[in-house]
Write a protein that holds these residues in place. Structure first.
Motif, PDB file in Angstrom:
ATOM      1  N   UNK A 187     -11.534  -1.446  13.795  1.00  0.00           N
ATOM      2  CA  UNK A 187     -11.091  -0.244  13.073  1.00  0.00           C
ATOM      3  C   UNK A 187      -9.626   0.055  13.294  1.00  0.00           C
ATOM      4  N   UNK A 188      -9.199  -0.043  14.536  1.00  0.00           N
ATOM      5  CA  UNK A 188      -7.788   0.208  14.862  1.00  0.00           C
ATOM      6  C   UNK A 188      -6.877  -0.812  14.186  1.00  0.00           C
ATOM      7  N   UNK A 189      -7.299  -2.079  14.188  1.00  0.00           N
ATOM      8  CA  UNK A 189      -6.496  -3.128  13.543  1.00  0.00           C
ATOM      9  C   UNK A 189      -6.363  -2.870  12.049  1.00  0.00           C
ATOM     10  N   UNK A 190      -7.432  -2.375  11.434  1.00  0.00           N
ATOM     11  CA  UNK A 190      -7.399  -2.061  10.000  1.00  0.00           C
ATOM     12  C   UNK A 190      -6.438  -0.910   9.730  1.00  0.00           C
ATOM     13  N   UNK A 191      -6.529   0.127  10.540  1.00  0.00           N
ATOM     14  CA  UNK A 191      -5.622   1.274  10.401  1.00  0.00           C
ATOM     15  C   UNK A 191      -4.170   0.814  10.532  1.00  0.00           C
ATOM     16  N   UNK A 192      -3.901   0.003  11.541  1.00  0.00           N
ATOM     17  CA  UNK A 192      -2.539  -0.486  11.775  1.00  0.00           C
ATOM     18  C   UNK A 192      -2.039  -1.341  10.611  1.00  0.00           C
ATOM     19  N   UNK A 193      -2.913  -2.173  10.062  1.00  0.00           N
ATOM     20  CA  UNK A 193      -2.531  -3.028   8.929  1.00  0.00           C
ATOM     21  C   UNK A 193      -2.093  -2.173   7.737  1.00  0.00           C
ATOM     22  N   UNK A 194      -2.895  -1.169   7.409  1.00  0.00           N
ATOM     23  CA  UNK A 194      -2.550  -0.298   6.284  1.00  0.00           C
ATOM     24  C   UNK A 194      -1.246   0.455   6.550  1.00  0.00           C
ATOM     25  N   UNK A 195      -1.085   0.958   7.767  1.00  0.00           N
ATOM     26  CA  UNK A 195       0.128   1.708   8.105  1.00  0.00           C
ATOM     27  C   UNK A 195       1.370   0.825   7.989  1.00  0.00           C
ATOM     28  N   UNK A 196       1.271  -0.400   8.501  1.00  0.00           N
ATOM     29  CA  UNK A 196       2.404  -1.326   8.449  1.00  0.00           C
ATOM     30  C   UNK A 196       2.790  -1.670   7.011  1.00  0.00           C
ATOM     31  N   UNK A 222       0.818  -1.214   0.000  1.00  0.00           N
ATOM     32  CA  UNK A 222       0.000   0.000   0.000  1.00  0.00           C
ATOM     33  C   UNK A 222       0.856   1.270   0.000  1.00  0.00           C
ATOM     34  N   UNK A 223       2.119   1.105  -0.378  1.00  0.00           N
ATOM     35  CA  UNK A 223       3.007   2.263  -0.481  1.00  0.00           C
ATOM     36  C   UNK A 223       2.425   3.282  -1.454  1.00  0.00           C
ATOM     37  N   UNK A 224       2.344   4.541  -1.036  1.00  0.00           N
ATOM     38  CA  UNK A 224       1.827   5.596  -1.892  1.00  0.00           C
ATOM     39  C   UNK A 224       0.313   5.719  -1.871  1.00  0.00           C
TER      40      UNK A 224
END
Length: 254
Positions: A20-29, A5-7
Motif C-alpha cells: 500500500x505504501x509503495x502504491x501511494x509513493x508511486x502515485x505521489x512521485x 498522474x498530474x491533476x
C-alpha cells in the motif's frame, strides 16, 4: 519520473505499509494528490510525515474499511480537500492463516470483512464521484493465493472473490469511463510475509530463499513491483483494459 498522474487524486486503502505504501509513493512521485486510510495509526503518521517532507499533497486518516460510515466520511473529506477521487486502490488486507480444522469462525469473518466488505464499501463510496465525472480507475489487490493455497482457505476465498468483484464492476461501470482491474501479487517481501514466516516458525530469510527457488525470474517480489502494475491499470491511456487480472509473480500462474 513522469507526471502521468498530474491533476489526479488517488485513494489507497491500507496505504501505510508494504504494498500500500509503495502504491501511494508511486502515485505521489508521478504527480497525483494522494489519500490513504489505515488502522495502523503509528505507521499512518510515519508515512504521512515522510510524504509531506518530500512536498507531496497528502490526506490520511485512521479508518476501518469494514465500517461504511468511516469510509464514506473519508471519501467526503478527500473530495472536499482535493476536488475529486479519480483512482481507487483496494489494498487493505489481513491474514488469519490456519488449516481448515484449526480455523475459527472469527478467522474466517475477519478476512472476509476486510478484503471483501472493505473493497465493496470503498468502491460504493467513490463510484458516484467517478460516475459524475465520467472517469475513474478502480484497482483491487488480489493474490496468487486466489488459485488455492494451503492454510489460507479464508484468504484464498477472499482474494478469488475480489476477482469476481473486479469483473462485475468492469461490466457495470465501464460505460461511465470507469475501468476496474485487479493485480494479483505472488511472493512479495512485506510485513505480511514476515508474519507468515513467524507463523510457520522459520526465519524470514529462509522463507524468501524457499520462495525464490520456485520463481522463474529467480528473485522475490518487492512492493514496487506491485505499484508498477497498479500504475499501468490506473493510467489514463489504459482505458481499453477493463475487467482484467494480472498476476505479478515472477512467472506464469495457472
Amino acid at each position: 519520473m513522469s507526471e502521468r498522474f498530474q491533476g489526479r487524486v488517488a485513494f489507497v486503502t491500507g496505504g501505510s505499509r508494504g504494498i500500500g505504501k509503495a502504491i501511494v509513493e508511486q502515485f505521489a512521485k508521478e504527480g497525483a494528490k494522494v489519500a490513504f486510510i489505515d488502522l495502523n495509526e503509528e505507521a499512518l503518521h510515519e508515512t504521512t510525515n515522510e510524504l509531506k517532507e518530500k512536498g507531496y499533497e497528502v490526506y490520511s486518516k485512521v479508518a476501518n474499511v469494514c465500517d461504511y460510515e468511516q469510509v464514506e466520511k473519508s471519501v467526503e473529506e478527500i473530495v472536499e480537500l482535493f476536488g475529486s477521487i479519480d483512482i481507487l486502490v483496494n489494498n487493505a488486507g489481513v491474514i488469519r492463516d490456519n488449516l481448515l480444522f484449526k480455523m475459527t469462525e472469527n478467522d474466517w469473518d475477519t478476512v472476509m470483512d476486510v478484503h471483501l466488505k472493505g473493497s465493496f464499501n470503498s468502491a460504493r463510496a467513490v463510484q458516484s464521484h467517478m460516475v459524475s465525472k465520467k472517469y475513474g480507475r478502480i484497482v483491487n489487490i488480489s493474490s496468487t493465493s486466489a488459485l488455492g493455497n494451503r492454510g489460507q482457505a479464508n484468504y484464498a476465498t477472499a482474494k478469488a472473490g475480489l476477482q469476481g468483484f473486479t469483473k462485475t464492476l468492469a461490466i457495470e461501470l465501464g460505460k461511465y469511463g470507469i475501468t476496474s482491474n485487479s493485480v494479483a501479487p505472488g511472493f512479495i517481501e512485506t510485513e505480511m510475509t514476515k508474519e507468515t514466516a513467524a507463523r510457520i516458525g522459520i526465519p524470514f530469510d529462509e522463507l524468501i530463499k524457499a520462495s525464490v527457488s520456485r520463481i522463474p525470474v529467480a528473485r522475490s517480489g518487492k512492493p514496487s513491483d506491485i505499484a508498477n502494475a497498479v500504475a499501468f491499470f490506473a493510467d489514463e491511456q489504459s482505458s481499453f483494459v477493463n475487467g482484467q487480472v494480472i498476476y505479478v509473480a515472477g512467472g506464469p500462474k495457472d
